[in-house]
Design a protein around this motif. Sequence first.
Motif, PDB file in Angstrom:
ATOM      1  N   GLU A 184       0.837  -1.195   0.000  1.00  0.00           N
ATOM      2  CA  GLU A 184       0.000   0.000   0.000  1.00  0.00           C
ATOM      3  C   GLU A 184       0.872   1.245   0.000  1.00  0.00           C
ATOM      4  OE1 GLU A 184      -3.934  -1.340   2.507  1.00  0.00           O
ATOM      5  OE2 GLU A 184      -2.136  -0.864   3.655  1.00  0.00           O
ATOM      6  N   CYS A 185       0.211   2.405  -0.151  1.00  0.00           N
ATOM      7  CA  CYS A 185       0.816   3.741  -0.038  1.00  0.00           C
ATOM      8  C   CYS A 185       1.622   4.115  -1.286  1.00  0.00           C
ATOM      9  CB  CYS A 185       1.700   3.842   1.201  1.00  0.00           C
ATOM     10  SG  CYS A 185       0.842   3.492   2.748  1.00  0.00           S
ATOM     11  N   GLY A 186       2.249   5.280  -1.207  1.00  0.00           N
ATOM     12  CA  GLY A 186       3.042   5.775  -2.321  1.00  0.00           C
ATOM     13  C   GLY A 186       2.206   6.016  -3.560  1.00  0.00           C
ATOM     14  N   GLU A 187       2.762   5.660  -4.704  1.00  0.00           N
ATOM     15  CA  GLU A 187       2.060   5.869  -5.981  1.00  0.00           C
ATOM     16  C   GLU A 187       0.770   5.077  -6.079  1.00  0.00           C
ATOM     17  OE1 GLU A 187       6.461   5.360  -7.623  1.00  0.00           O
ATOM     18  OE2 GLU A 187       5.366   4.468  -5.953  1.00  0.00           O
ATOM     19  N   LEU A 188       0.627   4.054  -5.236  1.00  0.00           N
ATOM     20  CA  LEU A 188      -0.575   3.227  -5.302  1.00  0.00           C
ATOM     21  C   LEU A 188      -1.829   3.995  -4.895  1.00  0.00           C
ATOM     22  CD1 LEU A 188       0.858  -0.062  -3.762  1.00  0.00           C
ATOM     23  CD2 LEU A 188       0.489   0.458  -6.179  1.00  0.00           C
ATOM     24  N   ASP A 189      -1.653   5.121  -4.202  1.00  0.00           N
ATOM     25  CA  ASP A 189      -2.811   5.916  -3.807  1.00  0.00           C
ATOM     26  C   ASP A 189      -3.497   6.564  -5.007  1.00  0.00           C
ATOM     27  OD1 ASP A 189      -2.422   5.288  -1.158  1.00  0.00           O
ATOM     28  OD2 ASP A 189      -1.259   7.093  -0.715  1.00  0.00           O
ATOM     29  N   ASP A 190      -2.810   6.639  -6.138  1.00  0.00           N
ATOM     30  CA  ASP A 190      -3.403   7.168  -7.372  1.00  0.00           C
ATOM     31  C   ASP A 190      -4.102   6.028  -8.094  1.00  0.00           C
ATOM     32  OD1 ASP A 190      -4.094   8.281  -9.781  1.00  0.00           O
ATOM     33  OD2 ASP A 190      -2.099   9.086 -10.233  1.00  0.00           O
ATOM     34  N   ILE A 191      -5.434   5.930  -7.923  1.00  0.00           N
ATOM     35  CA  ILE A 191      -6.164   4.785  -8.477  1.00  0.00           C
ATOM     36  C   ILE A 191      -6.344   4.882  -9.988  1.00  0.00           C
ATOM     37  CG2 ILE A 191      -7.358   4.384  -6.299  1.00  0.00           C
ATOM     38  CD1 ILE A 191      -9.870   5.617  -7.580  1.00  0.00           C
ATOM     39  N   GLY A 192      -5.941   5.996 -10.568  1.00  0.00           N
ATOM     40  CA  GLY A 192      -6.029   6.143 -12.018  1.00  0.00           C
ATOM     41  C   GLY A 192      -4.820   5.608 -12.753  1.00  0.00           C
ATOM     42  N   ARG A 193      -3.857   5.077 -11.998  1.00  0.00           N
ATOM     43  CA  ARG A 193      -2.635   4.561 -12.621  1.00  0.00           C
ATOM     44  C   ARG A 193      -2.431   3.113 -12.220  1.00  0.00           C
ATOM     45  NH1 ARG A 193       2.047   8.307 -10.663  1.00  0.00           N
ATOM     46  NH2 ARG A 193       3.222   6.921 -12.041  1.00  0.00           N
ATOM     47  N   PRO A 194      -1.831   2.313 -13.102  1.00  0.00           N
ATOM     48  CA  PRO A 194      -1.512   0.928 -12.733  1.00  0.00           C
ATOM     49  C   PRO A 194      -0.385   0.902 -11.719  1.00  0.00           C
ATOM     50  CG  PRO A 194      -0.574   1.439 -14.878  1.00  0.00           C
ATOM     51  CD  PRO A 194      -1.426   2.622 -14.494  1.00  0.00           C
ATOM     52  N   PRO A 195      -0.255  -0.184 -10.978  1.00  0.00           N
ATOM     53  CA  PRO A 195       0.843  -0.273 -10.010  1.00  0.00           C
ATOM     54  C   PRO A 195       2.193  -0.233 -10.719  1.00  0.00           C
ATOM     55  CG  PRO A 195      -0.791  -2.003  -9.632  1.00  0.00           C
ATOM     56  CD  PRO A 195      -1.118  -1.378 -10.951  1.00  0.00           C
ATOM     57  N   PRO A 196       3.152   0.508 -10.186  1.00  0.00           N
ATOM     58  CA  PRO A 196       4.501   0.481 -10.764  1.00  0.00           C
ATOM     59  C   PRO A 196       5.084  -0.924 -10.665  1.00  0.00           C
ATOM     60  CG  PRO A 196       4.248   2.283  -9.192  1.00  0.00           C
ATOM     61  CD  PRO A 196       3.047   1.413  -9.043  1.00  0.00           C
ATOM     62  N   ALA A 197       5.904  -1.280 -11.610  1.00  0.00           N
ATOM     63  CA  ALA A 197       6.486  -2.621 -11.628  1.00  0.00           C
ATOM     64  C   ALA A 197       7.253  -2.917 -10.346  1.00  0.00           C
ATOM     65  CB  ALA A 197       7.402  -2.780 -12.847  1.00  0.00           C
ATOM     66  N   ARG A 198       7.901  -1.886  -9.777  1.00  0.00           N
ATOM     67  CA  ARG A 198       8.728  -2.115  -8.595  1.00  0.00           C
ATOM     68  C   ARG A 198       7.899  -2.411  -7.343  1.00  0.00           C
ATOM     69  NH1 ARG A 198      10.838   3.525  -5.964  1.00  0.00           N
ATOM     70  NH2 ARG A 198       8.902   4.723  -6.123  1.00  0.00           N
ATOM     71  N   ALA A 199       6.590  -2.150  -7.386  1.00  0.00           N
ATOM     72  CA  ALA A 199       5.760  -2.373  -6.202  1.00  0.00           C
ATOM     73  C   ALA A 199       5.545  -3.861  -5.929  1.00  0.00           C
ATOM     74  CB  ALA A 199       4.412  -1.680  -6.365  1.00  0.00           C
ATOM     75  N   TRP A 200       5.498  -4.667  -6.984  1.00  0.00           N
ATOM     76  CA  TRP A 200       5.263  -6.100  -6.803  1.00  0.00           C
ATOM     77  C   TRP A 200       6.481  -6.754  -6.161  1.00  0.00           C
ATOM     78  CZ3 TRP A 200       0.354  -7.197  -7.413  1.00  0.00           C
ATOM     79  CH2 TRP A 200      -0.417  -6.447  -8.305  1.00  0.00           C
ATOM     80  N   GLN A 201       6.241  -7.632  -5.198  1.00  0.00           N
ATOM     81  CA  GLN A 201       7.321  -8.203  -4.406  1.00  0.00           C
ATOM     82  C   GLN A 201       7.616  -9.665  -4.728  1.00  0.00           C
ATOM     83  OE1 GLN A 201       8.941  -6.083  -2.010  1.00  0.00           O
ATOM     84  NE2 GLN A 201       7.713  -4.653  -3.239  1.00  0.00           N
ATOM     85  N   LEU A 202       6.608 -10.427  -5.126  1.00  0.00           N
ATOM     86  CA  LEU A 202       6.754 -11.881  -5.248  1.00  0.00           C
ATOM     87  C   LEU A 202       6.651 -12.406  -6.668  1.00  0.00           C
ATOM     88  CD1 LEU A 202       4.460 -13.138  -2.312  1.00  0.00           C
ATOM     89  CD2 LEU A 202       6.942 -12.887  -2.281  1.00  0.00           C
ATOM     90  N   THR A 203       5.723 -11.848  -7.434  1.00  0.00           N
ATOM     91  CA  THR A 203       5.313 -12.471  -8.690  1.00  0.00           C
ATOM     92  C   THR A 203       5.985 -11.850  -9.901  1.00  0.00           C
ATOM     93  OG1 THR A 203       3.409 -10.970  -8.717  1.00  0.00           O
ATOM     94  CG2 THR A 203       3.060 -13.187  -7.831  1.00  0.00           C
ATOM     95  N   ALA A 204       6.209 -12.694 -10.905  1.00  0.00           N
ATOM     96  CA  ALA A 204       6.740 -12.207 -12.173  1.00  0.00           C
ATOM     97  C   ALA A 204       5.669 -11.414 -12.908  1.00  0.00           C
ATOM     98  CB  ALA A 204       7.183 -13.387 -13.038  1.00  0.00           C
ATOM     99  N   ASP A 205       6.097 -10.447 -13.680  1.00  0.00           N
ATOM    100  CA  ASP A 205       5.181  -9.745 -14.582  1.00  0.00           C
ATOM    101  C   ASP A 205       4.581 -10.782 -15.525  1.00  0.00           C
ATOM    102  OD1 ASP A 205       3.933  -8.290 -16.550  1.00  0.00           O
ATOM    103  OD2 ASP A 205       5.636  -6.983 -16.962  1.00  0.00           O
ATOM    104  N   PRO A 206       3.245 -10.915 -15.562  1.00  0.00           N
ATOM    105  CA  PRO A 206       2.655 -11.946 -16.425  1.00  0.00           C
ATOM    106  C   PRO A 206       3.122 -11.867 -17.878  1.00  0.00           C
ATOM    107  CG  PRO A 206       0.995 -11.102 -14.924  1.00  0.00           C
ATOM    108  CD  PRO A 206       2.227 -10.253 -14.733  1.00  0.00           C
ATOM    109  N   GLY A 207       3.330 -10.640 -18.362  1.00  0.00           N
ATOM    110  CA  GLY A 207       3.782 -10.507 -19.741  1.00  0.00           C
ATOM    111  C   GLY A 207       5.172 -11.050 -19.971  1.00  0.00           C
ATOM    112  N   SER A 208       5.981 -11.075 -18.925  1.00  0.00           N
ATOM    113  CA  SER A 208       7.348 -11.575 -19.041  1.00  0.00           C
ATOM    114  C   SER A 208       7.496 -12.992 -18.506  1.00  0.00           C
ATOM    115  CB  SER A 208       8.303 -10.650 -18.269  1.00  0.00           C
ATOM    116  OG  SER A 208       8.207  -9.329 -18.733  1.00  0.00           O
ATOM    117  N   ALA A 209       6.399 -13.589 -18.079  1.00  0.00           N
ATOM    118  CA  ALA A 209       6.435 -14.953 -17.541  1.00  0.00           C
ATOM    119  C   ALA A 209       6.751 -15.941 -18.660  1.00  0.00           C
ATOM    120  CB  ALA A 209       5.100 -15.279 -16.895  1.00  0.00           C
ATOM    121  N   PRO A 210       7.088 -17.180 -18.317  1.00  0.00           N
ATOM    122  CA  PRO A 210       7.442 -18.170 -19.341  1.00  0.00           C
ATOM    123  C   PRO A 210       6.396 -18.281 -20.443  1.00  0.00           C
ATOM    124  CG  PRO A 210       7.956 -19.029 -17.178  1.00  0.00           C
ATOM    125  CD  PRO A 210       7.237 -17.728 -16.954  1.00  0.00           C
TER     126      PRO A 210
END
Length: 390
Positions: A184-210
């Motif tokens: 939560e917090c930071g840029e995520l408070d702007d609901i008009g924007r997608p989450p920044p890539a750096r916010a995700w902690q565990l999962t691969a970007d689906p587009g870059s997944a195998p």
Amino acid sequence: MKIVLAYSGGLDTSVALHWLKERYDAEIIAFCADIGQIESLDTIEERALRTGASKVYVEPLADPFLKDFALPALQAHARYENKYLMAAPLSRPLIARRMVEIAHAEGADAVAHGATGKGNDQVRFFTSTTALDSGLRVLAPVVDWPLTTRESEFAYAREHGIEVPVTRDNPYSIDTNIWGTSIECGELDDIGRPPPARAWQLTADPGSAPDRPERVTIGFEAGTPVALDGERLTLTELVRRLNSVAARHGVGRVDIVESRIVGFKSRGIYEAPAATALMAAHEELEALVLDRETLHHKQSLAPRYAELVYYGYWFSDLRRALDGFVSSLQAAVTGDITLELYKGSLTVVARQSPNSRYSGPLATYEAGDTFDHRAGAAFAYVWSLPLARP
């Protein structure tokens, strides 16, 4: 005065430890539950003692967390607002329970936490502690102190030589355990924007997944996951391994604007790779082995169960009663479900159970059909009578 503090080693609880000691002239006992966080806990005891704790408990609790809290929620198919698998809310009653036990053992007068006044966790810690021992004070230093911004907390930490891992370049509030991660917090408070890539902690970007899908088979016995791809594992081992596999394929991401306990809506992103896969598999297996009326009634109770978890009512009579109903059905939930993981999605591709209610001869429209079609026509006549007008 003696206070047991739920201590994570982050900015809020690090500052809280020092502030509580000064504010109440108190002895602070720090408690950290090791429930599979991605953060290293190797130095947490040393840091707590250096910040002023008189004693530190760091306890491995991933096994009881999964068995006593995550598993019942999995079997109940609890998703808050039909999305959030609630890794953090499920951990709060465990932490509160252990804090109360430590308070009793140490003769403490109060317990404390690092949650804010506008957050959900301050409610969950208060309700859980009250249910277990209403005589204990519950202190919320983040609510009481004059440090109204994160910058003022950083300044306090610098002034008092408190080591904190959070920086201005990493503005997120992150909570992790073996069942999932919340950000939560930071840029995520702007609901008009997608989450920044750096916010995700565990999962691969689906587009870059195998680029090739991967199949996993989850084996259940009486509603409990016991095997992965035919190999028997403890629940903790299975969740860890499945987390790794599902995260690699970008499975388990949620971006939600949710209704907080205290009344307003907030935006959070969550990752629960193993939990997402296990939920899909358990739901599919129940659909195979439970009769229609029981299945539909159980499905209707899932949102209520999720609300009780989210609202901090884990130790309520209603939650225990719902557990009784859910657990009474799990004996039949035995079998194997095969999932295909691919670029953020998962699909059920195979299912089998010795308790399956599926009958090929009844379901088929091909040769070998054993269904009595004339009886079906008569049934349709009787079924429609409540809708007929004289």
